[in-house]
Design an enzyme around this catalytic site. Structure first.
Site, mmCIF file in Angstrom:
data_model
loop_
_atom_site.group_PDB
_atom_site.id
_atom_site.type_symbol
_atom_site.label_atom_id
_atom_site.label_comp_id
_atom_site.label_asym_id
_atom_site.label_seq_id
_atom_site.Cartn_x
_atom_site.Cartn_y
_atom_site.Cartn_z
ATOM 1 N N HIS B 423 46.805 37.261 43.861
ATOM 2 C CA HIS B 423 45.431 37.430 44.342
ATOM 3 C C HIS B 423 45.328 38.729 45.143
ATOM 4 O O HIS B 423 45.832 38.806 46.252
ATOM 5 C CB HIS B 423 45.030 36.272 45.260
HETATM 6 C C1 LIG Z 1 49.215 34.812 37.198
HETATM 7 C C2 LIG Z 1 47.884 34.751 37.850
HETATM 8 C C3 LIG Z 1 47.375 33.531 38.287
HETATM 9 C C4 LIG Z 1 46.132 33.467 38.906
HETATM 10 N N1 LIG Z 1 45.599 32.263 39.227
HETATM 11 C C5 LIG Z 1 44.328 32.188 39.673
HETATM 12 C C6 LIG Z 1 43.693 30.938 39.838
HETATM 13 O O1 LIG Z 1 44.260 29.921 39.564
HETATM 14 N N2 LIG Z 1 42.422 30.940 40.299
HETATM 15 C C7 LIG Z 1 41.748 32.079 40.617
HETATM 16 O O2 LIG Z 1 40.615 32.010 41.060
HETATM 17 N N3 LIG Z 1 42.337 33.280 40.445
HETATM 18 C C8 LIG Z 1 43.582 33.354 39.955
HETATM 19 N N4 LIG Z 1 44.156 34.584 39.721
HETATM 20 C C9 LIG Z 1 43.421 35.788 40.090
HETATM 21 C C10 LIG Z 1 42.273 36.091 39.141
HETATM 22 O O3 LIG Z 1 42.658 35.926 37.816
HETATM 23 C C11 LIG Z 1 41.834 37.510 39.410
HETATM 24 O O4 LIG Z 1 41.478 37.602 40.771
HETATM 25 C C12 LIG Z 1 40.635 37.937 38.587
HETATM 26 O O5 LIG Z 1 40.903 37.803 37.226
HETATM 27 C C13 LIG Z 1 40.311 39.376 38.909
HETATM 28 O O6 LIG Z 1 39.242 39.790 38.124
HETATM 29 P P1 LIG Z 1 38.956 41.330 37.885
HETATM 30 O O7 LIG Z 1 37.849 41.433 36.923
HETATM 31 O O8 LIG Z 1 38.857 41.997 39.172
HETATM 32 O O9 LIG Z 1 40.313 41.889 37.236
HETATM 33 P P2 LIG Z 1 41.053 41.437 35.922
HETATM 34 O O10 LIG Z 1 40.665 40.065 35.528
HETATM 35 O O11 LIG Z 1 42.480 41.674 36.144
HETATM 36 O O12 LIG Z 1 40.492 42.430 34.809
HETATM 37 C C14 LIG Z 1 40.660 43.804 34.878
HETATM 38 C C15 LIG Z 1 40.710 44.330 33.450
HETATM 39 O O13 LIG Z 1 40.529 45.723 33.461
HETATM 40 C C16 LIG Z 1 41.429 46.305 32.553
HETATM 41 N N5 LIG Z 1 41.673 47.680 32.983
HETATM 42 C C17 LIG Z 1 42.336 48.087 34.087
HETATM 43 N N6 LIG Z 1 42.333 49.427 34.155
HETATM 44 C C18 LIG Z 1 41.654 49.876 33.071
HETATM 45 C C19 LIG Z 1 41.303 51.161 32.607
HETATM 46 N N7 LIG Z 1 41.644 52.247 33.281
HETATM 47 N N8 LIG Z 1 40.624 51.265 31.449
HETATM 48 C C20 LIG Z 1 40.256 50.160 30.753
HETATM 49 N N9 LIG Z 1 40.558 48.904 31.163
HETATM 50 C C21 LIG Z 1 41.237 48.776 32.320
HETATM 51 C C22 LIG Z 1 42.652 45.447 32.653
HETATM 52 O O14 LIG Z 1 43.470 45.586 31.506
HETATM 53 C C23 LIG Z 1 42.046 44.077 32.790
HETATM 54 O O15 LIG Z 1 41.848 43.490 31.537
HETATM 55 C C24 LIG Z 1 45.392 34.664 39.112
HETATM 56 C C25 LIG Z 1 45.907 35.874 38.691
HETATM 57 C C26 LIG Z 1 47.121 35.932 38.057
HETATM 58 C C27 LIG Z 1 47.650 37.252 37.597
#
Ligand SMILES: Cc1cc2nc3c(=O)[nH]c(=O)nc-3n(C[C@H](O)[C@H](O)[C@H](O)COP(=O)(O)OP(=O)(O)OC[C@H]3O[C@@H](n4cnc5c(N)ncnc54)[C@H](O)[C@@H]3O)c2cc1C
Lengths: 506, 487
Positions: B423
């Site tokens: 997180h």
């Molecule tokens: C193993 C694990 C378990 C978790 N368990 C939980 C849970 O049980 N409950 C919960 O609420 N949260 C959980 N989380 C956290 C939650 O999944 C994340 O907080 C959330 O997905 C973040 O969302 P986001 O959109 O910020 O980033 P992400 O979901 O990580 O998405 C970002 C995306 O942007 C893409 N990206 C990055 N840089 C670039 C670029 N330069 N160009 C193009 N694409 C790019 C990445 O490839 C990725 O697909 C967990 C996370 C992990 C890793």
């Protein structure tokens, strides 16, 4: 997409020709000046006598042989420098190199470098600027090798301002150039990023061209990313110049001079650094002046020194030019064709409106066996004996491969820190056991590795944490191990069973 | 008007990016989603951990958080982002947290009531709910421990309707039961007209004055070759996640309040050995969380596979390695703290394209982790555990209540802590307080007219609960506000 031929924007031809014309005029003037300097105090009778007294046999053929051998090594180096992106056989790479040298001998303004880059781009199928960057890199490596050899020679020969000056100028020029290369090797993304941000100010068209140029130039030096590769390339370059130095050495006795390798090295280095000055095609004048001046500095008479310089120049000029003509004939390239090859490597060719900003070829994946040292470390970090005997080798190889790829994926400078740490550990191991890591018996290596990986010194433990964590995960999640662990249902089949059931239900 | 590839570019297809794409496409905007990772079929999911890590995780899972106490961190890099590899635990942002964000950061229009419809929508879209299957043994034992301690627990709802308990969440759910974005929100976004381009990493934002005109991105082809492409759009939403969003912004020269305030929830794991077969590796992770000590502390269950158990035991491997022979009796739990330390995110200067992350664990965090370990160990011993092995180097396994209670008052050795987190957030906080925040209350970056962030990076600080719900709700709110505003 690039047009098939060397594309030229409007006015390009005129601009280029004008530039070349200026270079030709400056080169010719400079050549005349250096020739005048060389012949300034010459007694022509003595000079022609010295030439007449020269004993060519067996020195001249041997000298030419040494020089020619150097070109094969150049071909090998060129192939190596491109090996991440393209496959080029040594004969083919040598042909490209020789053609470039030959072109430098007949075309003005070191156009040969561009010819070589153009040919390289065509033969290896890499972008023109990447090929140009490889060519420049070869030149910088050459400069560094020459400086190293000159330093060696200067330490052994009587101190002379000529050597000091050459070393000073050479070190500044090649030091700066090497700094730029080092930056491109170590921080390719940061450089492209900076270029992109700066070029944004000049509109999309300029921006995209700059980004493309910088991307391709940076790709050209990417071979040097590992310390081993960089040192290897430098060692190869030293080898190349030792062979070329062979030509200088073998021609000394032809003039009754003692075959002193340090004198030959000094002549080789000062001459080759000196011909960076503008001159006519074939380095007439500059070559003679610097070669002769070195020998005179070391006590050889001016007439003999100039005769020697004349013969060395001929050995340098004639065989490679003929070799180049032969290659050009085989490839069906005329003199104008050579100019076209050069234009291929010009940085600012026009591109179609919506073409990619830059295209990058796939890095050639060579499936190497996992590093034996890392395998030993992994074996010491995981309970390999828990794997069934028949599969131990396979499991260890898979674990090592995984660890290797994971460590390579560490961000920023961390892979280098890791490599440095491993080198330190290797050194300590060698000190402790008085033999290399590979020869330490497994039962003694394990407690030694564990003392580091699970010891009391936090930074050392943390250094090993990355290694041991990925090794353990790869080991215990290996299919063989999952099957082996008592009572554990193999994860994949469990997943499959339930997955299929769920899909069937759906 | 110059030629544009789309009206809106959305960078990243994770929790934030997918919701943004859906809302904007539904509002009739022409949307392109650029996603660095690849799109995977269900049949690719659930592969053994090493293969899954290479396919679905950023840098194969090697994104350590640097610092005196380094923290193991992973995030997703595939279509759907981290939601493809997370466990799907679902929380709404607690009222207290939203209040704090309002007062400390000036976050406007984000009260519990204002966010409720967005949470409702997300819960419906992802099928959030509790499990109707019998609890796995590792969950039962945890519940027993909590009851014996006289505390309370809650089964945390999950975004995994019809979970088959394959315990493969972290390798991509092979049954498709977990509502990762690739199975839930993105198909809807596509149906509404959004175009998702996978395998395209945005390298640089192109800016001119106060406007972002587009991006330069690298498309990697299946044969390994790649091209640098320019995409131009009227508006750009950066949703690349908590570490890549600030990295991309900084690399593009946008640095104001960007990447200096990373927050994480640091987790300390323990492996508990019971005198019965728990077979935790064969079931979904324990579903309960103890929120008794929230907001400072939560206790709960962690993924459990032999590899992960070994990593926890590895802090004291010489003493613990034989425990792996009893791995059927082992289960994995954690102490999580809210994280009052601060971290930074920077594009790496050296090496190929990558990001460096750092975090300074606060003394407060260490005290909370220590007390948390004491409570978790006591709970597990009360549940019947014979030994509790914390991932703290040099710390012997805890086998008695008094050994556990020691850490109620004594801090754990900071440099011995083997911490992990999944997180991360708040690397570009949003709010009206410009002295603290990188973006306004709706994610528009200060100093830019058409550049927005909409992912975990925008959270003001640590929410203290699993963040996906909060990210999705805020992302939807921001996207709707953008779509309905006159442009
Ligand atoms: C193993 C694990 C378990 C978790 N368990 C939980 C849970 O049980 N409950 C919960 O609420 N949260 C959980 N989380 C956290 C939650 O999944 C994340 O907080 C959330 O997905 C973040 O969302 P986001 O959109 O910020 O980033 P992400 O979901 O990580 O998405 C970002 C995306 O942007 C893409 N990206 C990055 N840089 C670039 C670029 N330069 N160009 C193009 N694409 C790019 C990445 O490839 C990725 O697909 C967990 C996370 C992990 C890793």
């Amino acid at each position: 997409m690039r047009r098939a031929g060397p594309a030229r924007p409007k006015g390009f031809g005129q601009r280029v020709n004008k530039r070349r014309l200026v270079a030709l005029i400056v080169g010719t003037l400079s050549s005349v000046l250096f020739l005048a300097l060389a012949f300034r105090n010459i007694d022509y009778a003595k000079w022609s006598a010295a030439l007449g007294e020269m004993s060519p046999w067996p020195w001249a053929p041997l000298a030419v042989l040494s020089y020619v051998a150097g070109h094969f090594l150049r071909g090998f180096r060129c192939r190596k420098l491109l090996s991440n992106d393209a496959y080029l056989s040594v004969p083919r790479a040598t042909s490209v190199v020789v053609l470039g040298y030959a072109a430098n001998n007949v075309l003005p303004a070191r156009l040969g470098e561009l010819v070589r880059a153009g040919m390289l781009s065509k033969e290896a199928g890499v972008p023109a600027l990447q090929a140009l960057s490889v060519t420049l890199l070869e030149r910088i490596l050459d400069g560094l090798a020459l400086l190293l050899l000159l330093l060696l020679a200067a330490l052994r020969l009587p101190r002379a301002p000529l050597f000091d000056a050459t070393l000073g100028v050479g070190a500044s020029v090649f030091g700066l150039a090497s700094g730029a290369v080092l930056l491109a090797v170590l921080a390719p993304r940061a450089i492209t990023s900076l270029a992109s941000r700066t070029a944004q100010l000049f509109g999309a068209r300029v921006h995209d061209r700059v980004v493309r140029a910088v991307t391709e130039l940076v790709m050209g030096v990417s071979y040097l990313r590992t310390t081993g590769a960089a040192l290897g390339a430098l060692a190869l370059s030293v080898g190349i110049w030792v062979l070329e130095g062979g030509m200088f050495l073998l021609l000394l006795p032809a003039f009754g001079l003692a075959p002193d390798p340090f004198v030959a090295a000094a002549a080789l280095c000062v001459t080759n650094l000196g011909i960076l000055a503008p001159s006519t095609p074939g380095f007439i004048g500059t070559f003679h002046f610097f070669c002769m001046t070195t020998l005179v500095t070391l006590g050889v008479s001016e007439a003999v020194a100039l005769s020697y310089a004349t013969v060395v120049h001929l050995s340098f000029f004639v065989p490679v030019t003929l070799w180049g003509v032969a290659i050009a004939t085989t490839y069906g390239i005329s003199l104008t064709g050579l100019a076209a090859q050069a234009a291929r490597a010009e940085p600012w060719s026009d591109r179609e409106e919506r073409a990619p900003v830059a295209s990058i070829k796939p890095t050639r994946a060579t499936r190497r066996p996992p590093s034996s040292e890392l395998a030993l470390l992994c074996a010491a970090l995981i309970p390999i004996d828990d794997a069934p005997e028949a599969s131990r080798e396979e499991v260890l190889a898979d674990v090592t491969r995984f660890v290797e790829s994971e460590l390579a994926d560490l961000p920023g400078h961390l892979p280098w820190l890791m490599a440095l740490g491993l080198a330190g550990f290797r050194g300590l191991t060698a000190l402790r056991f008085l033999r290399p890591l590979q020869r330490v018996p497994a039962d003694r290596l394990r407690p030694w590795v564990e003392a580091f990986a699970y010891g009391k010194v936090p930074p050392v433990r943390q250094f090993f944490r990355a290694l041991r964590s990925v090794a353990l995960i790869a080991f215990y999640e290996h299919e063989v191990l999952r099957r082996e662990l008592r009572g554990a249902t193999p994860a994949r089949s469990l997943v499959r069973d339930r997955g299929e059931r769920a899909l069937a239900e759906a | 008007m110059p030629k544009r590839d789309a009206e809106v570019l959305v960078i990243g297809s994770g929790a934030g990016g997918s919701v943004t794409a859906l809302e904007l496409a539904r509002a009739g905007l022409d949307v392109i989603v650029l996603e660095e990772g690849r799109e995977h079929a269900l049949t690719d999911y659930g592969a053994p951990a090493p293969r899954a890590m290479r396919a679905l995780y950023r840098r194969g899972g090697m994104t350590p958080i640097l610092g005196r106490t380094p923290i193991g961190y992973v995030e997703g890099c595939c279509v759907g982002g981290s939601t493809e590899i997370n466990s799907g635990f679902w929380h709404r942002a607690p009222r207290e947290v939203l209040l704090r964000w309002k007062t400390q950061y000036g976050l406007a229009d984000a009260s519990e009531e204002e966010l409720a419809p967005h949470f409702d929508w997300a819960e419906e879209a992802l099928g959030v709910g509790t499990s109707d299957r019998p609890w796995p043994r590792s969950t039962e034992l945890f519940a027993r421990g909590v009851e014996r301690m006289g505390w309370s627990y809650q089964e945390v709802p999950r975004a995994a309707p019809g979970c088959q308990s394959t315990n493969a969440c972290a390798q991509g759910c092979p049954t498709g039961a977990k509502s990762g974005m690739s199975r839930s929100v993105l198909p809807q976004a596509r149906a509404a007209g959004a175009r998702v381009i996978a395998g395209v990493r945005v390298l640089q934002l192109l800016t001119r004055g106060k406007r972002c005109t587009g991006v330069i991105a690298r498309r990697t082809n299946p044969d390994g070759s790649s091209e640098l492409l320019r995409f131009e759009a009227e508006h750009v939403f950066v949703c690349a996640g908590p570490t890549e969003t600030p990295s991309l912004l900084r690399r593009s020269g946008i640095r104001r309040r960007v990447g200096n305030t990373l927050r994480v929830h640091p987790y300390l794991k323990v492996a508990a050995r019971f005198d019965e077969n728990v077979d935790a590796h064969a079931h979904v992770l324990p579903l309960l969380q103890v929120k008794e000590f929230w907001p400072e502390l939560s206790l709960g269950g962690a993924f459990c596979t032999p590899g992960q158990l070994a990593m926890t035991l590895a802090e004291n491997w010489r003493e613990n390695r034989d425990e792996m022979r009893h791995h059927r009796q082992l289960a994995h739990y954690y102490v999580g703290v809210r994280g009052s330390g601060r971290g930074w995110v920077r594009p790496a200067f050296f090496g190929a394209d990558s990001t460096l992350i750092g975090y300074r664990l606060s003394e407060q965090d260490v005290i909370h982790l220590s007390a948390g370990l004491a409570r978790l160990a006591a709970l597990l011993l009360a549940a019947g555990a014979k030994a509790v092995h914390p991932s703290v180097a040099g710390l012997p396994s805890i086998e008695t209540d008094s050994a556990a209670a020691r850490w109620l008052t004594e801090p754990l050795p900071k440099t011995g802590l083997g911490l992990v987190t999944v997180h991360a957030f708040s690397s570009c906080p949003m709010g009206e307080d410009e002295s603290e925040c990188a973006a306004d209350s709706f994610g528009r970056l200060y100093g830019y007219e058409n550049l927005r962030i909409n992912d975990a990076s925008m959270l003001c600080d640590s929410p203290g609960v699993n963040p996906q719900g909060t990210i999705m709700a805020l992302a939807r709110r921001n996207a709707q506000a953008f779509a309905s505003a006159p442009r």
